[in-house]
Design a protein around this motif. Structure first.
Motif: not given
Length: 227
Positions: A124, A132, A134
């Motif tokens: 992450r 972001k 992931e």
């Protein structure tokens, strides 16, 4: 009167003998305080031996739990690919449990993200302005989702071999801050943005051999990105 002496002596002997016989009959030879050591003493009844409890075997040591092998490759590895909608490119540079990623559409949107890679290959990463990423490292690729400017996109980045990978150049030219990022894809295509004092534009082509790119009559020198 002289004859009564022997008679009394005989009578006294008889009485003494009777007394001794009576005494032996009363006490009995079997009541000797020495028990079985006395001659003719009855052997004591055998007592049943108590079963000896077998000593439980020592607990065998609990096996040490084996740690699942890490899915992240040791050392440094590079990954490069594109988003599922082909709108941008994504590249990651991983060294042990640290990662840096770069998202770039080659025109006006980019983001640098960083974070940790877990033993199971999951990661992450975060960047400025809420960016972001992931993803999960599995086999020879990283797959996941990257969100830039609140726009999530799925991506796949395959294991890259030089000269494919992630490069960056930061310097100052004539008082202007220069920051350039390049993703070299496995098929040789490049996606990059160069910012001059924060203003983005398409990055000039990077020479994969010399790692230089032309800029303002000179050239910029890039370097591989290392977490």
């Amino acid at each position: 009167m002289k004859r009564s002496g022997p008679l009394y002596t005989l009578l006294g002997g008889l009485l003494l003998a009777l007394f001794m016989l009576s005494l032996n009959a009363t006490t009995g030879e079997g009541n000797s305080s020495y028990g079985q050591d006395a001659p003719g003493a009855a052997s004591p009844a055998p007592t049943s031996a108590k079963p000896t409890a077998s000593k439980p075997p020592k607990d065998s040591p609990s096996p040490t739990p084996t740690k699942s092998p890490s899915k992240r490759p040791p050392g440094k590895s590079e990954y490069a690919g594109r988003t599922a909608d082909d709108a941008a490119a994504v590249s990651l540079s991983i060294r042990d449990d640290k990662a840096i990623a770069y998202y770039c559409n080659g025109r006006d949107a980019e983001s640098w993200l960083k974070g940790k890679v877990e033993d199971d290959g999951s990661m992450r990463l975060t960047g400025k302005h809420g960016a972001k990423l992931e993803g999960t490292l599995a086999g020879n690729a990283v797959r996941g989702k990257v969100e830039i400017d609140e726009q999530p996109r799925d991506f796949t980045a395959a294991r890259a071999k030089k000269p494919s990978g992630l490069y960056r150049a930061t310097t100052e030219v004539r008082g202007a801050e220069i920051d350039g990022g390049w993703i070299v894809l496995p098929d040789g295509r490049q996606v990059g943005i160069l910012k001059e004092d924060g203003t983005p534009k398409k990055a000039p082509r990077l020479d994969p051999k010399s790692l230089t790119a032309p800029f303002d009559g000179g050239e910029l020198t890039a370097a591989p990105v290392v977490p």
